[in-house]
Design a protein around this motif. Structure first.
Motif, PDB file in Angstrom:
ATOM      1  N   GLU A 147       0.815  -1.222   0.000  1.00 23.92           N
ATOM      2  CA  GLU A 147       0.000   0.000   0.000  1.00 23.92           C
ATOM      3  C   GLU A 147       0.846   1.268   0.000  1.00 23.92           C
ATOM      4  OE1 GLU A 147      -3.363  -0.077  -0.218  1.00 23.92           O
ATOM      5  OE2 GLU A 147      -3.323  -2.258  -0.276  1.00 23.92           O
ATOM      6  N   GLY A 150       2.044   5.568   4.658  1.00 28.10           N
ATOM      7  CA  GLY A 150       2.677   6.831   5.028  1.00 28.10           C
ATOM      8  C   GLY A 150       2.844   6.868   6.530  1.00 28.10           C
ATOM      9  N   GLY A 151       2.021   7.660   7.187  1.00 28.07           N
ATOM     10  CA  GLY A 151       2.066   7.738   8.634  1.00 28.07           C
ATOM     11  C   GLY A 151       2.430   9.116   9.108  1.00 28.07           C
ATOM     12  N   GLY A 154       5.831  11.357   7.857  1.00 29.44           N
ATOM     13  CA  GLY A 154       6.062  11.565   6.426  1.00 29.44           C
ATOM     14  C   GLY A 154       6.697  12.896   6.078  1.00 29.44           C
ATOM     15  N   LYS A 161       7.863   3.871   0.531  1.00 24.89           N
ATOM     16  CA  LYS A 161       8.620   3.758  -0.725  1.00 24.89           C
ATOM     17  C   LYS A 161      10.067   4.225  -0.586  1.00 24.89           C
ATOM     18  CE  LYS A 161       6.305   4.978  -4.284  1.00 24.89           C
ATOM     19  NZ  LYS A 161       5.985   3.846  -5.149  1.00 24.89           N
ATOM     20  N   HIS A 372      -2.372  14.738   8.822  1.00 22.42           N
ATOM     21  CA  HIS A 372      -0.985  15.153   8.741  1.00 22.42           C
ATOM     22  C   HIS A 372      -0.913  16.501   8.026  1.00 22.42           C
ATOM     23  CE1 HIS A 372      -0.982  11.005   9.815  1.00 22.42           C
ATOM     24  NE2 HIS A 372      -1.254  10.578   8.598  1.00 22.42           N
ATOM     25  N   ASN A 377      -2.023  15.947   4.134  1.00 23.08           N
ATOM     26  CA  ASN A 377      -2.765  14.678   4.108  1.00 23.08           C
ATOM     27  C   ASN A 377      -3.854  14.701   5.187  1.00 23.08           C
ATOM     28  OD1 ASN A 377      -1.716  11.170   4.528  1.00 23.08           O
ATOM     29  ND2 ASN A 377      -3.546  12.016   3.609  1.00 23.08           N
ATOM     30  N   GLY A 415      -3.586   9.827   0.024  1.00 25.37           N
ATOM     31  CA  GLY A 415      -2.219  10.100   0.452  1.00 25.37           C
ATOM     32  C   GLY A 415      -1.495   8.847   0.892  1.00 25.37           C
ATOM     33  N   GLU A 416      -2.227   7.890   1.496  1.00 28.30           N
ATOM     34  CA  GLU A 416      -1.531   6.732   2.048  1.00 28.30           C
ATOM     35  C   GLU A 416      -2.367   5.461   2.160  1.00 28.30           C
ATOM     36  OE1 GLU A 416      -0.129   8.495   5.677  1.00 28.30           O
ATOM     37  OE2 GLU A 416      -2.064   8.379   6.667  1.00 28.30           O
ATOM     38  N   HIS A 417      -3.657   5.525   1.893  1.00 27.82           N
ATOM     39  CA  HIS A 417      -4.485   4.324   2.057  1.00 27.82           C
ATOM     40  C   HIS A 417      -4.634   3.500   0.787  1.00 27.82           C
ATOM     41  CE1 HIS A 417      -6.637   6.309   5.731  1.00 27.82           C
ATOM     42  NE2 HIS A 417      -5.386   6.004   5.975  1.00 27.82           N
TER      43      HIS A 417
ATOM     44  N   LYS B 185       2.644  13.094  -0.448  1.00 29.34           N
ATOM     45  CA  LYS B 185       2.199  11.708  -0.480  1.00 29.34           C
ATOM     46  C   LYS B 185       1.194  11.543  -1.603  1.00 29.34           C
ATOM     47  CE  LYS B 185       2.137  10.919   4.571  1.00 29.34           C
ATOM     48  NZ  LYS B 185       1.212  10.926   5.723  1.00 29.34           N
ATOM     49  N   SER B 186       1.213  10.410  -2.266  1.00 29.48           N
ATOM     50  CA  SER B 186       0.171  10.088  -3.236  1.00 29.48           C
ATOM     51  C   SER B 186       0.297   8.622  -3.588  1.00 29.48           C
ATOM     52  CB  SER B 186       0.303  10.946  -4.500  1.00 29.48           C
ATOM     53  OG  SER B 186      -0.676  10.543  -5.448  1.00 29.48           O
ATOM     54  N   VAL B 187      -0.781   7.892  -3.451  1.00 31.74           N
ATOM     55  CA  VAL B 187      -0.725   6.446  -3.716  1.00 31.74           C
ATOM     56  C   VAL B 187      -1.876   6.006  -4.610  1.00 31.74           C
ATOM     57  CG1 VAL B 187       0.593   5.785  -1.674  1.00 31.74           C
ATOM     58  CG2 VAL B 187      -1.885   6.000  -1.499  1.00 31.74           C
TER      59      VAL B 187
END
Lengths: 465, 465
Positions: A147, A150-151, A154, A161, A372, A377, A415-417, B185-187
């Motif tokens: 996935e 992030g968290g 970040g 990544k 965040h 985010n 952003g992270e999910h 962030k971007s996923v």
């Protein structure tokens, strides 16, 4: 595509009798993720090696049976849900930390290792693995790589990544491949490693993950600031960045979230609190003290009416309590909450929050926002009551309007999910047709029979296949 | 595939008369890169917009004409050399810095911007763009993204890839696409951005590049330490990492390189110097002073017989002089030097250098090594005399043996220079057949007619097409 007795026997021969099941209990236990969607797999297998996964995928590929890899199934967009049945592939037995290489600041883990377990082990060597999703106490390394989690850290330390250097991957066709190198630099050929990170279990299954580690900061200072308007909080965020300070965490909590937490943990905030910021700076002892003071001054200059700095570990914990309790607190007041994970350029956070406020009014929803702020985010929580007829449809319309605004502000739907199946239908708002086609072509290249995690990322199944 | 009059006229109609040429002078001026290979393009075009490049690529794709994008042509592996003729596509007119966004710590540039020009502009805003290849005074941003440049600061700040957030790209088929977002962030979907970074001009041509910026460190300290053995220098590197210090630069220079520089700039080193380290630490004023002292102590504990610390900017410059002069100095004593760019896990640098020494003896070559010891990224220079019959063939055998050792030590053939056409035939030593096939399939997906930078990365043309 049902799994017949012959196929079942072949799978059993690969993993062994005790690691395969089609009992109702096991199927139900492998049907969900944190979205609360349910879809039963036909069979659950629990392999313990790259070789076993390779054989399972070869078999599935030949027989066109869907395979749904899953770790802790704590994802928030349906990534691990076996939408079309088939095989639920539980990788949690593969939970070995293979190596922590202090000399090279690298570590190698299997996909089933729980993130926090790994972080704790790394800490024993005086090192840090920075990616820190809120789910770290149960989420697996494999899932977080799939996935690209992030968290909270970040803004300073980047996302998953940025720490993944090499992978062992089983392709949907069953071949075992190796990408990247255990070196800090490598530019030989295309970067398949980063292509796999964030591919949401649709391109391959990771069986070894090589990550970069860093020395931890010497000291952390924790600050909480209260504001009587969202704009003051956002201005504080901008002013901190303008002061060339990059905090370790820069978290934002809005009034609706604060209210929920107040009820949930009996926490009381000063009257008129419309927003609060939770800020951590880290670095050498001297630097963080100085940075913390600058942040306190900036907060006050931007009308923070109260600023607290933790002096002890207990105080730190107490400052964090409100942030940590938001998710369960919101769940307690709205078990049907619809949660999104938008990210906009940091400078547009205020504008985004204002728009969310207007959309909330228009559709008559209370919406709680936190997240965040340093990254832009924002976790948007639409507090629905699913028993009210039409409520979820209205929520969906509200989500669509929020996403349209996000894209207008140069932001991203997630952003992270990740996309999973919950956001796939909106993806075309952000990603153009040609770009989407490229991604689909890549998917088809890696997975010609479309057996790996089908139904995720790509909305139109016809195009995907 | 010659370019006939009709095609020439069509290209001219796209870019305008003054930006197309098939004169011998222009063809020669666009035939080379820093490898000193020569291969003439049929025509040179100098577009000035994404739209123009899109039209050129559509035309080239329809007519199966090779297109070779080039910036400053300072690459070290043949990336910009028009191996099969066709169109040399000079992007240096597109050299605008479109935006420096202080609030979001992001910037957007065109591909023809020279790296140092961009770094200087960013500095005016009190910010830093960390990637810092030695060629930054002439190399372009587009080229550095295509090659994923590393540089001196990789150990602490990572490589070019770590700073590229979004791209506008022209596909070989002429479509203009956009990847990534201007967010931290971007996923959403596969990470096409990182796939393009380091793709060596084989997948698309960048027309806009969005990069992340960071606040610069407050202070930098520069140290030079002399050792009477390579092992002492390598042990010092390990001890610094064990002390949890991550220097900004950690450069290594061997005896052969030192000798070359001594002759070249009249620099004299203490007798018995077999290796030197050039180390920079950065951070807050207090931290760097402390870290610098720890590094001095570690160096002395590991038998450095002299350690210098710069107290002024002039002294800093003087400590850097030897490092900066290595390349021209080696070129001066061996214009036929064969330069490689290997990278091994940091802990294996000593072992690698020993093996290089043995291989040098076996093939009777002097070999000068220098580079980024902190990364394990060693620039290996075989000092050949091309006029001696058989010399280059022997050098090639030596290179192959060095590469075999690199792979044995879990290293990579290229840390930062890329594959181009000079390393493509060795790539199979490091990258397996299945992995290579995936890369080739991706190439074919993006560039079905194989028109963009053909002859690079992939050795077997038959497989590539």
């Amino acid at each position: 595509l049902p799994i017949d007795n012959e196929l079942y026997k072949k799978l059993e021969a690969i993993v062994g009798e005790q690691y395969i099941s089609d009992s109702d209990l096991d199927r139900v236990c492998n049907s969900y993720d944190a979205t609360k969607q349910r879809s039963l797999p036909d069979v659950v297998v629990r392999p313990n090696s790259a070789q076993e996964i390779s054989e399972i995928l070869k078999l599935a590929n030949e027989n066109h049976v869907p395979v749904y890899p899953r770790g802790a199934a704590s994802g928030l967009t349906g990534g691990a849900v076996p939408l079309y049945g088939g095989i639920a592939l539980d990788i949690t037995r593969m939970n070995r930390i293979i190596e922590i290489d202090e000399a090279n600041l690298m570590a190698t883990v299997e996909p089933g290792v729980v993130i926090a377990d790994f972080q704790n082990e790394v800490e024993k060597y005086g090192l840090l693995y920075p990616p820190d999703p809120a789910s770290n106490k149960f989420a697996t390394m494999g899932g977080s790589v799939a996935e690209c989690s992030g968290g909270l850290r970040g803004i300073k330390y980047g996302v998953t990544k940025d720490y993944i250097m090499a992978l062992e991957v089983i392709l949907p066709t069953g071949e075992i491949i190796h990408t990247g190198r255990k070196t800090l630099k490598s530019v030989t050929g295309y970067d398949l490693t980063k292509l796999f990170v964030g591919s949401e279990g649709t391109l391959g299954i990771f069986t070894k993950i090589v990550v970069k580690l860093i020395p931890p900061p010497e000291k952390i200072e924790t600050i909480r600031a209260y504001f009587s308007s969202i704009k003051d909080a956002a201005d504080t965020v901008s002013a901190i960045i303008s002061a060339k300070i990059v905090p370790r965490t820069l978290e934002f909590v809005d009034e609706e979230s604060i209210k929920a937490v107040s009820i949930y943990i009996g926490f009381s905030v000063p009257e008129n609190t419309k927003a609060l910021l939770l800020i951590e700076v880290d670095g050498s002892a001297e630097t963080v003290l100085k940075d913390a003071q600058i942040i306190i001054d900036i907060s006050k200059n931007n009308s923070a009416f109260e600023v607290e700095k933790a002096e002890t570990e207990e105080e730190k914990d107490s400052l964090w309590a409100i942030r940590r309790s938001i998710s369960p607190a919101l769940y307690a007041i709205s078990s049907g909450k619809v949660s999104e994970d938008i990210c906009v350029p940091r400078s547009k956070v205020t504008q985004m929050l204002e728009s969310i406020g207007e959309i909330g009014k228009k559709y008559k929803f209370r919406i709680a926002n936190f997240g965040h702020a340093g990254d832009g985010n924002i976790h948007v929580n639409i507090l629905t009551e699913p028993s009210i007829p039409g409520e979820l449809d209205r929520a969906e319309e509200a989500v669509k309007e929020i996403f349209e605004k996000v894209v207008e502000l140069d932001g991203t739907l997630s952003g992270e999910h990740g996309v999973g199946n919950t956001k796939s239908k909106y993806l075309s708002l952000e990603i153009g047709h040609r770009e989407m086609k490229l991604m689909q072509d890549i998917k088809n290249l890696f997975d010609p029979n479309g057996i790996l995690n089908p139904g995720k990322i790509f909305y139109n199944k016809e195009i995907e296949k």
